[in-house]
Design a protein around this motif. Structure first.
Motif, PDB file in Angstrom:
ATOM      1  N   ASP A   1       0.802  -1.220   0.000  1.00 40.29           N
ATOM      2  CA  ASP A   1       0.000   0.000   0.000  1.00 40.29           C
ATOM      3  C   ASP A   1       0.837   1.274   0.000  1.00 40.29           C
ATOM      4  OD1 ASP A   1      -2.353  -1.460   0.033  1.00 40.29           O
ATOM      5  OD2 ASP A   1      -2.483  -1.465   2.217  1.00 40.29           O
ATOM      6  N   VAL A   2       1.995   1.246   0.666  1.00 39.30           N
ATOM      7  CA  VAL A   2       2.750   2.487   0.873  1.00 39.30           C
ATOM      8  C   VAL A   2       3.658   2.802  -0.304  1.00 39.30           C
ATOM      9  CG1 VAL A   2       2.685   2.245   3.370  1.00 39.30           C
ATOM     10  CG2 VAL A   2       4.586   1.243   2.095  1.00 39.30           C
ATOM     11  N   LEU A   3       4.074   4.057  -0.397  1.00 40.92           N
ATOM     12  CA  LEU A   3       4.994   4.480  -1.443  1.00 40.92           C
ATOM     13  C   LEU A   3       6.424   4.064  -1.122  1.00 40.92           C
ATOM     14  CD1 LEU A   3       3.630   8.077  -2.151  1.00 40.92           C
ATOM     15  CD2 LEU A   3       3.210   5.987  -3.463  1.00 40.92           C
ATOM     16  N   PHE A   4       6.766   4.015   0.143  1.00 40.77           N
ATOM     17  CA  PHE A   4       8.089   3.552   0.534  1.00 40.77           C
ATOM     18  C   PHE A   4       8.061   3.129   1.996  1.00 40.77           C
ATOM     19  CE2 PHE A   4       8.149   8.195   1.126  1.00 40.77           C
ATOM     20  CZ  PHE A   4       8.528   8.304   2.458  1.00 40.77           C
ATOM     21  N   VAL A   5       9.069   2.379   2.379  1.00 38.64           N
ATOM     22  CA  VAL A   5       9.258   1.969   3.769  1.00 38.64           C
ATOM     23  C   VAL A   5      10.668   2.350   4.192  1.00 38.64           C
ATOM     24  CG1 VAL A   5       9.528   0.000   5.344  1.00 38.64           C
ATOM     25  CG2 VAL A   5       7.580   0.082   3.779  1.00 38.64           C
ATOM     26  N   ASP A   6      10.776   3.065   5.305  1.00 39.79           N
ATOM     27  CA  ASP A   6      12.056   3.427   5.892  1.00 39.79           C
ATOM     28  C   ASP A   6      12.272   2.536   7.105  1.00 39.79           C
ATOM     29  OD1 ASP A   6      14.087   4.514   7.441  1.00 39.79           O
ATOM     30  OD2 ASP A   6      13.542   6.588   7.047  1.00 39.79           O
ATOM     31  N   ASP A   7      13.198   1.600   7.013  1.00 37.98           N
ATOM     32  CA  ASP A   7      13.512   0.727   8.134  1.00 37.98           C
ATOM     33  C   ASP A   7      14.913   1.028   8.647  1.00 37.98           C
ATOM     34  OD1 ASP A   7      12.739  -1.213   9.951  1.00 37.98           O
ATOM     35  OD2 ASP A   7      13.684  -2.834   8.831  1.00 37.98           O
ATOM     36  N   GLY A   8      15.239   2.312   8.700  1.00 40.49           N
ATOM     37  CA  GLY A   8      16.521   2.733   9.243  1.00 40.49           C
ATOM     38  C   GLY A   8      17.645   2.648   8.236  1.00 40.49           C
ATOM     39  N   ASP A   9      18.386   1.536   8.260  1.00 36.14           N
ATOM     40  CA  ASP A   9      19.523   1.391   7.357  1.00 36.14           C
ATOM     41  C   ASP A   9      19.172   0.690   6.055  1.00 36.14           C
ATOM     42  OD1 ASP A   9      19.029  -1.007   8.650  1.00 36.14           O
ATOM     43  OD2 ASP A   9      21.133  -1.600   8.741  1.00 36.14           O
ATOM     44  N   VAL A  10      17.911   0.262   5.913  1.00 37.72           N
ATOM     45  CA  VAL A  10      17.438  -0.354   4.675  1.00 37.72           C
ATOM     46  C   VAL A  10      16.109   0.290   4.301  1.00 37.72           C
ATOM     47  CG1 VAL A  10      16.801  -2.478   3.492  1.00 37.72           C
ATOM     48  CG2 VAL A  10      18.564  -2.540   5.253  1.00 37.72           C
ATOM     49  N   LEU A  11      16.032   0.844   3.083  1.00 35.26           N
ATOM     50  CA  LEU A  11      14.833   1.539   2.638  1.00 35.26           C
ATOM     51  C   LEU A  11      14.404   0.994   1.285  1.00 35.26           C
ATOM     52  CD1 LEU A  11      17.051   3.817   3.885  1.00 35.26           C
ATOM     53  CD2 LEU A  11      14.954   5.174   3.893  1.00 35.26           C
ATOM     54  N   THR A  12      13.102   0.829   1.090  1.00 34.88           N
ATOM     55  CA  THR A  12      12.575   0.277  -0.153  1.00 34.88           C
ATOM     56  C   THR A  12      11.401   1.123  -0.620  1.00 34.88           C
ATOM     57  OG1 THR A  12      11.211  -1.231   1.187  1.00 34.88           O
ATOM     58  CG2 THR A  12      13.261  -2.118   0.287  1.00 34.88           C
ATOM     59  N   SER A  13      11.200   1.151  -1.941  1.00 36.70           N
ATOM     60  CA  SER A  13      10.102   1.960  -2.468  1.00 36.70           C
ATOM     61  C   SER A  13       9.263   1.151  -3.436  1.00 36.70           C
ATOM     62  CB  SER A  13      10.637   3.207  -3.180  1.00 36.70           C
ATOM     63  OG  SER A  13      11.052   2.913  -4.497  1.00 36.70           O
ATOM     64  N   ALA A  14       8.092   1.680  -3.709  1.00 38.95           N
ATOM     65  CA  ALA A  14       7.242   1.132  -4.762  1.00 38.95           C
ATOM     66  C   ALA A  14       7.828   1.536  -6.119  1.00 38.95           C
ATOM     67  CB  ALA A  14       5.816   1.647  -4.593  1.00 38.95           C
ATOM     68  N   GLY A  15       7.046   1.420  -7.180  1.00 36.98           N
ATOM     69  CA  GLY A  15       7.583   1.553  -8.521  1.00 36.98           C
ATOM     70  C   GLY A  15       7.858   2.966  -8.984  1.00 36.98           C
ATOM     71  N   VAL A  16       8.829   3.091  -9.848  1.00 38.86           N
ATOM     72  CA  VAL A  16       9.140   4.245 -10.676  1.00 38.86           C
ATOM     73  C   VAL A  16       9.132   5.548  -9.872  1.00 38.86           C
ATOM     74  CG1 VAL A  16       8.712   5.284 -12.935  1.00 38.86           C
ATOM     75  CG2 VAL A  16       8.002   2.935 -12.523  1.00 38.86           C
ATOM     76  N   ALA A  17       8.069   6.363  -9.976  1.00 46.80           N
ATOM     77  CA  ALA A  17       8.063   7.685  -9.349  1.00 46.80           C
ATOM     78  C   ALA A  17       8.160   7.613  -7.841  1.00 46.80           C
ATOM     79  CB  ALA A  17       6.811   8.454  -9.764  1.00 46.80           C
ATOM     80  N   ALA A  18       7.782   6.483  -7.237  1.00 46.13           N
ATOM     81  CA  ALA A  18       7.947   6.351  -5.789  1.00 46.13           C
ATOM     82  C   ALA A  18       9.416   6.411  -5.403  1.00 46.13           C
ATOM     83  CB  ALA A  18       7.320   5.048  -5.300  1.00 46.13           C
ATOM     84  N   GLY A  19      10.319   6.128  -6.354  1.00 44.13           N
ATOM     85  CA  GLY A  19      11.739   6.314  -6.088  1.00 44.13           C
ATOM     86  C   GLY A  19      12.075   7.769  -5.826  1.00 44.13           C
ATOM     87  N   ILE A  20      11.355   8.680  -6.468  1.00 42.47           N
ATOM     88  CA  ILE A  20      11.525  10.108  -6.194  1.00 42.47           C
ATOM     89  C   ILE A  20      11.092  10.409  -4.773  1.00 42.47           C
ATOM     90  CG2 ILE A  20      10.772  12.429  -6.831  1.00 42.47           C
ATOM     91  CD1 ILE A  20      10.425  11.436  -9.698  1.00 42.47           C
ATOM     92  N   ASP A  21       9.932   9.877  -4.381  1.00 43.18           N
ATOM     93  CA  ASP A  21       9.452  10.088  -3.016  1.00 43.18           C
ATOM     94  C   ASP A  21      10.477   9.603  -2.000  1.00 43.18           C
ATOM     95  OD1 ASP A  21       6.573  11.005  -3.490  1.00 43.18           O
ATOM     96  OD2 ASP A  21       6.585   9.135  -4.584  1.00 43.18           O
ATOM     97  N   LEU A  22      11.048   8.430  -2.247  1.00 42.72           N
ATOM     98  CA  LEU A  22      11.997   7.863  -1.302  1.00 42.72           C
ATOM     99  C   LEU A  22      13.280   8.685  -1.235  1.00 42.72           C
ATOM    100  CD1 LEU A  22      12.916   5.776   0.692  1.00 42.72           C
ATOM    101  CD2 LEU A  22      13.481   4.245  -1.202  1.00 42.72           C
TER     102      LEU A  22
END
Length: 369
Positions: free
Chosen positions: A179-200
């Motif tokens: 559901d989310v655009l990205f997840v920040d887990d401290g030292d490891v961060l992941t994002s959803a597709g394409v433009a969500a990389g900008i958000d992250l």
């Protein structure tokens, strides 16, 4: 065009030499080194996101805050893309050993990484060069690489909604949030597709150096510094029905964050019933109106804490929380820090990471909790 276009690469060695170009200037900060791993089948758009955003980040005196280097898992040479052209990557995998942050964009040619959840020998050797403690970032299906390397076991992670079911099945030790655009887990961060990389990437800039730096980079790229909602809005209703959007209500509420704003008043701006407005709002934005409003007030409080010397009580009133205690509770829930601790971190100018950064909003996950 940005005047800072030089690559700073030594073409004879394939190693980036830009780190010292202005870092020796008196008072200049040490640049944080971002290394982007270019894999065959990569998406050129995603590959360019870290370059475009991190390289434009500067402190108040104009000093660059990041060096960005692109590398391959092979010696310098061409890397295929998913388009009708290849790119020439001038750094080999040894660049990964120099990184403070490694970014892995998506690829459409992951082979056994995508099909079996295991790294190829070539990719495993490259990933082994990354120093312990290096921050790891994945954009879209780049998360498959981090997962296959074991970096996401026992963690929450985001990926493109269309890959979420397969990702979860392949890596059952990971808690996948589609559901989310990205997840920040401290030292490891992941994002959803394409433009969500900008958000992250903007989130990382905000986390590292505060809202002012992130907003300036976002303005230069002509993108919003923070998007509301998660991926659900794109799955359920890619384009709002004509005449059914809730943008007028949101604009009206944003101009009155310091005042009490009721759901009934917001619905009235769109000439809808409260029930219809709430449903339309969630379809369009991905969260409820009141969750969105709380998130906007948190952002307003962050900005005031960073950019003004207003007392905490005044910040709470101007952000619409009413009391310092209410604001303290909301910031603690959303960011994991108190207003005083947040201000102390981001008013130092040191560019240090905010305390408990791994809890920060997670691409609006915290607002939905």
């Amino acid at each position: 065009m940005d005047a800072d276009t030089g690559s700073g690469t030594d073409h004879g060695t394939g190693t980036d030499t830009s780190a010292g170009t202005d870092a020796d200037t008196a008072g200049a900060p040490r640049r944080h080194r971002v290394v982007v791993l270019a894999l065959d089948g990569l998406l050129p758009f995603e590959l360019g996101i870290p370059q475009r955003l991190f390289r434009r980040a500067r402190d108040a005196r104009g000093h660059r805050l990041y060096d960005v280097v692109t590398c391959s898992v092979r010696p310098p040479g061409p890397v295929r893309t998913d388009a009708d052209f290849a790119i020439l990557v001038e750094n080999g995998p040894e660049a990964l050993a120099t990184a403070d942050t490694v970014v892995v964009p998506a690829s459409y040619e992951l082979g056994p990484v995508h099909e079996e959840g295991v790294l190829t020998p070539e990719l495993a050797a490259a990933m082994a060069l990354i120093r312990p403690g290096t921050r790891l970032v994945a954009i879209c299906t780049g998360g498959y690489v981090l997962a296959a390397a074991g970096h996401l076991d026992g963690r929450r992670a985001a990926t493109h909604w269309n890959s979420a079911e397969h990702f979860q099945r392949l890596f059952p030790k990971i808690e996948v949030d589609a559901d989310v655009l990205f997840v920040d887990d401290g030292d490891v961060l992941t994002s959803a597709g394409v433009a969500a990389g900008i958000d992250l990437c903007l989130h990382i800039l905000r986390r590292d150096h505060g809202t002012a730096v992130a907003n300036e980079v976002a303005r230069g790229a002509v993108v919003p510094p923070h998007r509301d909602g998660g991926q659900a809005q794109y799955i359920q209703r890619p384009v709002p029905e004509p005449g059914r959007a809730t943008t007028a209500a949101r604009a009206w509420a944003l101009g009155r964050l310091h005042e009490p704003v009721s759901l009934r008043e917001m619905a009235a701006r769109e000439a809808m019933s409260v029930r219809t407005f709430t449903r339309r709002f969630r379809e369009e934005v991905g969260v409820s109106p009141l969750q969105w409003l709380t998130g906007q007030r948190v952002e307003r409080a962050r900005h005031l804490l960073e950019s003004t010397d207003l007392g905490v009580d005044r910040v709470a009133r101007d952000a619409g929380f009413g009391t310092a205690q209410s604001m303290r509770q909301h910031l603690q829930s959303a960011l994991g820090v108190t207003p005083t601790a947040y201000r102390r971190t981001f008013r130092t100018g040191s560019g240090t990471t905010a305390p408990a950064a791994g809890r920060e909003l997670d691409g609006v996950a915290a607002l939905r909790a």
